[in-house]
Scaffold this motif. Structure first.
Motif, PDB file in Angstrom:
ATOM      1  N   ARG A   1      41.252  40.852  26.866  1.00 53.59           N
ATOM      2  CA  ARG A   1      41.202  42.305  27.001  1.00 53.59           C
ATOM      3  C   ARG A   1      41.732  42.989  25.738  1.00 53.59           C
ATOM      4  NH1 ARG A   1      43.203  45.540  31.789  1.00 53.59           N
ATOM      5  NH2 ARG A   1      41.958  47.005  30.567  1.00 53.59           N
TER       6      ARG A   1
ATOM      7  N   SER B   1      38.660  36.653  36.238  1.00 49.98           N
ATOM      8  CA  SER B   1      39.277  37.541  37.209  1.00 49.98           C
ATOM      9  C   SER B   1      38.854  37.166  38.625  1.00 49.98           C
ATOM     10  CB  SER B   1      38.895  38.991  36.910  1.00 49.98           C
ATOM     11  OG  SER B   1      39.406  39.868  37.881  1.00 49.98           O
TER      12      SER B   1
ATOM     13  N   HIS C   1      41.479  35.640  41.521  1.00 46.42           N
ATOM     14  CA  HIS C   1      41.661  36.386  42.756  1.00 46.42           C
ATOM     15  C   HIS C   1      41.191  35.582  43.977  1.00 46.42           C
ATOM     16  CE1 HIS C   1      42.193  39.877  40.100  1.00 46.42           C
ATOM     17  NE2 HIS C   1      42.815  40.422  41.119  1.00 46.42           N
TER      18      HIS C   1
ATOM     19  N   SER D   1      48.779  42.959  32.475  1.00 46.40           N
ATOM     20  CA  SER D   1      47.402  42.941  31.975  1.00 46.40           C
ATOM     21  C   SER D   1      46.429  43.594  32.938  1.00 46.40           C
ATOM     22  CB  SER D   1      46.964  41.495  31.730  1.00 46.40           C
ATOM     23  OG  SER D   1      46.919  40.770  32.954  1.00 46.40           O
ATOM     24  N   SER D   2      46.914  43.987  34.108  1.00 45.27           N
ATOM     25  CA  SER D   2      46.086  44.533  35.191  1.00 45.27           C
ATOM     26  C   SER D   2      45.099  43.507  35.735  1.00 45.27           C
ATOM     27  CB  SER D   2      45.331  45.795  34.736  1.00 45.27           C
ATOM     28  OG  SER D   2      46.240  46.864  34.540  1.00 45.27           O
TER      29      SER D   2
ATOM     30  N   THR E   1      45.452  43.442  41.058  1.00 50.05           N
ATOM     31  CA  THR E   1      45.123  44.769  41.542  1.00 50.05           C
ATOM     32  C   THR E   1      46.414  45.531  41.823  1.00 50.05           C
ATOM     33  OG1 THR E   1      45.097  44.103  43.869  1.00 50.05           O
ATOM     34  CG2 THR E   1      43.043  43.824  42.620  1.00 50.05           C
ATOM     35  N   GLY E   2      46.290  46.826  42.044  1.00 53.48           N
ATOM     36  CA  GLY E   2      47.474  47.609  42.359  1.00 53.48           C
ATOM     37  C   GLY E   2      48.188  47.090  43.586  1.00 53.48           C
TER      38      GLY E   2
ATOM     39  N   GLU F   1      45.988  49.234  30.895  1.00 54.81           N
ATOM     40  CA  GLU F   1      45.522  49.975  32.066  1.00 54.81           C
ATOM     41  C   GLU F   1      44.413  49.198  32.761  1.00 54.81           C
ATOM     42  OE1 GLU F   1      46.875  52.666  33.299  1.00 54.81           O
ATOM     43  OE2 GLU F   1      48.364  52.616  31.683  1.00 54.81           O
ATOM     44  N   ASP F   2      44.239  49.486  34.034  1.00 51.08           N
ATOM     45  CA  ASP F   2      43.181  48.839  34.797  1.00 51.08           C
ATOM     46  C   ASP F   2      41.826  49.236  34.237  1.00 51.08           C
ATOM     47  OD1 ASP F   2      41.789  47.459  36.689  1.00 51.08           O
ATOM     48  OD2 ASP F   2      41.946  49.007  38.225  1.00 51.08           O
ATOM     49  N   ASP F   3      40.957  48.260  34.089  1.00 51.04           N
ATOM     50  CA  ASP F   3      39.613  48.505  33.576  1.00 51.04           C
ATOM     51  C   ASP F   3      38.623  47.840  34.517  1.00 51.04           C
ATOM     52  OD1 ASP F   3      37.364  49.043  32.155  1.00 51.04           O
ATOM     53  OD2 ASP F   3      37.800  47.727  30.474  1.00 51.04           O
ATOM     54  N   SER F   4      38.366  48.500  35.609  1.00 51.46           N
ATOM     55  CA  SER F   4      37.518  47.906  36.641  1.00 51.46           C
ATOM     56  C   SER F   4      36.083  47.718  36.177  1.00 51.46           C
ATOM     57  CB  SER F   4      37.541  48.779  37.904  1.00 51.46           C
ATOM     58  OG  SER F   4      37.120  50.100  37.593  1.00 51.46           O
TER      59      SER F   4
ATOM     60  N   GLN G   1      35.478  44.155  35.013  1.00 46.53           N
ATOM     61  CA  GLN G   1      35.833  43.103  35.942  1.00 46.53           C
ATOM     62  C   GLN G   1      34.831  43.047  37.092  1.00 46.53           C
ATOM     63  OE1 GLN G   1      39.882  43.519  37.206  1.00 46.53           O
ATOM     64  NE2 GLN G   1      40.568  44.157  35.184  1.00 46.53           N
TER      65      GLN G   1
END
Length: 563
Positions: free
Chosen positions: A298, A324, A328, A403-404, A407-408, A546-549, A552
């Protein structure tokens, strides 16, 4: 803070002549006159300081350090005329610890041809043999680099990044085998080639002299992460866009992205290839390496030049998505997931199999059923055919948050676990590198009867102060600074009095490690970074993504065990 007007005596370069900062081995021209570049002064910002007369430059003697800190508590410290004196002993004590830490960090600086280039692993003179603690390690320098950046000391970090990239280009041989071009060194040291001419060179270790002869998989990943931190903090894109740095990133990632016979997007690694650099049963696909790999990819996407090979960039993006999804799907563990694994059927042969790795439920260790709270979760240590390593590994989980990758909801669950299992993971000294410890026959088989990794010691469940900065960083990122303050206050009770040891032993981290070096640089720097992150949460941008959906793949829906 004190003003550093000259390099530490034991690291001081010759005063008469010096060559320019270059990695060339041969010099046809005579050495140029020395032009020593000084580190900028660290500004005095505390009302009670420890001066160079308090901590002797020739040794940072443990007894003298303890006397200095106790003196600050007794009201005998010197106070700035421009600041109000502390109103309580605790504030004075904290200030004295921070100032002593800055002194220790400054003294650990290594100079190469007049330029600051890194920090040694430890400056413990009470130990006889230096072993490799007098070298500059890639992973060890990370918290030092972050501390210097946050204090405005950019030069040492830039020099380090440049020289590591130059070392990467050297031919790397272990016995008769040539290592891949992308391999970065685990460490290096300054070698005085010709005392008469006072010339210097850098000697790098790519694993050929390391214990176990294992190449460091994490070095290249940390290098990319540090390059992004330097660029983000300074706003200077010129270093990252330089040909040497662009080439270094390409070589590292091409090595990691290379195709083989593996069916997993995770990186296959040998035991001892990371912070846990001894045999500890992490061979395969350890979570620490996978989280660092994810973060490095990233970071690289934000650093590669716009005219980079489109296919190469696309390859990175697809690998991020695949990794990712894989982590998960198969590494995440919470109460419901544990219950599902406990009820697994085996010998499933189909694409719709639930137990894809054929994990035998009877192989689940007994401790995990009591350790797993109803609220909380974490990424387990390793997954491979018929094997799940259920151990908690601190670095991998906290990097997953920064690194995000997590997930939150998962990030919150990881900190829920830390809070629920505070006594086990934090105890009396933050922070367990892994949990639980192996002992008895398991220790004999997995570690090979390693006398350094006995139960609750070193990598086998030892407590490492350096990990504090990661706990503080993730706590700040998730808006839970009370956890960070609690851990910092716990550490401040002993860290300086114990002379900043490398690690602590015991089930709750009560005892200084039996082979721990004192004045371990990353223990010093980790504390300083933690303090600065708490003092100014905006510093978090240097290490958090920051999250970069968009880059992913969709996540599998996880259980509802964490609200």
């Amino acid at each position: 803070m004190v003003q550093c007007t000259q390099p530490p005596p034991q690291l001081k370069l010759p005063e008469s002549k010096i060559t320019e900062l270059t990695d060339d081995e041969n010099h046809d021209s005579p050495p140029k006159p020395e032009k020593r570049t000084r580190m900028h002064h660290i500004e005095r910002h505390r009302s009670c300081v420890v001066t160079l007369s308090d901590i002797e430059l020739n040794g940072l003697q443990p007894r003298r350090l303890l006397q200095t800190i106790e003196k600050s508590l007794g009201g005998g410290s010197q106070c700035s005329l421009h600041e109000e004196a502390p109103t309580d002993a605790n504030a004075s004590h904290r200030h004295a610890i921070a100032d002593a830490a800055w002194e220790a960090l400054k003294r650990s600086i290594v100079y190469f041809r007049g330029q600051p280039i890194g920090t040694v692993a430890a400056i413990d003179k009470s130990q006889g043999a230096a072993l490799n603690y007098d070298q500059v390690f890639m992973r060890d320098f990370i918290p030092s680099a972050l501390a210097f950046l946050m204090k405005g000391e950019h030069l040492i970090v830039k020099n380090f990044l440049v020289e590591i990239a130059r070392l990467q280009s050297r031919e790397k041989m272990v016995d008769l085998f040539k290592l891949g071009q992308g391999v970065m060194p685990a460490s290096f040291k300054v070698h005085h080639r010709n005392p008469t001419q006072k010339t210097e060179s850098l000697l790098a270790d790519f694993g050929e002299t390391a214990i176990g002869r294992v190449a460091p998989v994490d070095s290249g990943l940390w290098w990319i992460i540090l390059l992004r931190a330097y660029t983000k903090w300074t706003g200077d894109n010129s270093l990252a866009e330089s040909p040497n740095c662009q080439r270094a990133m390409h070589l590292i990632l091409r090595l990691c992205l290379s195709e083989g016979c593996d069916t997993s997007p995770a990186l296959l690694c040998a035991d001892g290839c990371s912070m846990i650099d001894r045999r500890m049963g992490i061979y395969g696909y350890p979570i620490e390496i996978q989280a660092l790999f994810f973060m490095a990819m990233r970071c690289a996407l934000s650093l590669l030049k716009q005219d980079s090979d489109a296919d190469f960039v696309n390859h990175i993006t697809k690998r991020i998505q695949a990794l990712s999804y894989h982590l998960h799907s198969y590494y995440w563990l919470d109460f419901q997931r544990l219950n599902d694994i406990y009820r697994y059927k085996t010998e499933e042969y189909s694409q719709t199999a639930l137990n894809k790795f054929n994990v035998i439920p009877e192989s689940i260790p007994d401790w995990i059923f009591d350790f797993m709270p109803s609220r909380g979760g974490y990424f387990i240590g390793n997954v491979s055919p018929a094997r799940m390593d259920f151990r908690w590994f601190c670095l991998g989980n906290f990097i997953a948050i920064l690194s995000s990758l997590a997930t939150g909801e998962q990030a919150e669950a990881i900190l829920d676990l830390v809070e629920e299992r505070w006594q086990e993971l934090i105890g009396e000294m933050p922070l367990k590198i892994c949990y639980p410890a192996m002992e008895n026959q398991e220790w004999q088989i997995v570690t090979g009867c390693d006398p350094k990794n006995t139960r609750w010691s070193y990598h086998n469940g030892g407590s490492w102060p350096v990990l504090l900065w990661l706990l503080v960083a993730v706590s700040v990122k998730l808006g839970r600074p009370h956890l960070a303050r609690r851990a910092v206050e716990l550490m401040e009770q002993r860290l300086a009095k114990d002379d900043f040891p490398e690690y602590y032993d015991g089930k709750v981290g009560r005892y200084v490690g039996k082979q721990a070096r004192k004045f371990q640089t990353w223990s010093v720097a980790g504390y300083l970074v933690a303090k600065m992150l708490l003092d100014d949460p905006s510093h978090l941008r240097i290490v958090a993504l920051e999250d970069d959906s968009h880059s992913q793949a969709p996540f599998l829906k996880r259980s509802n065990s964490c609200p």
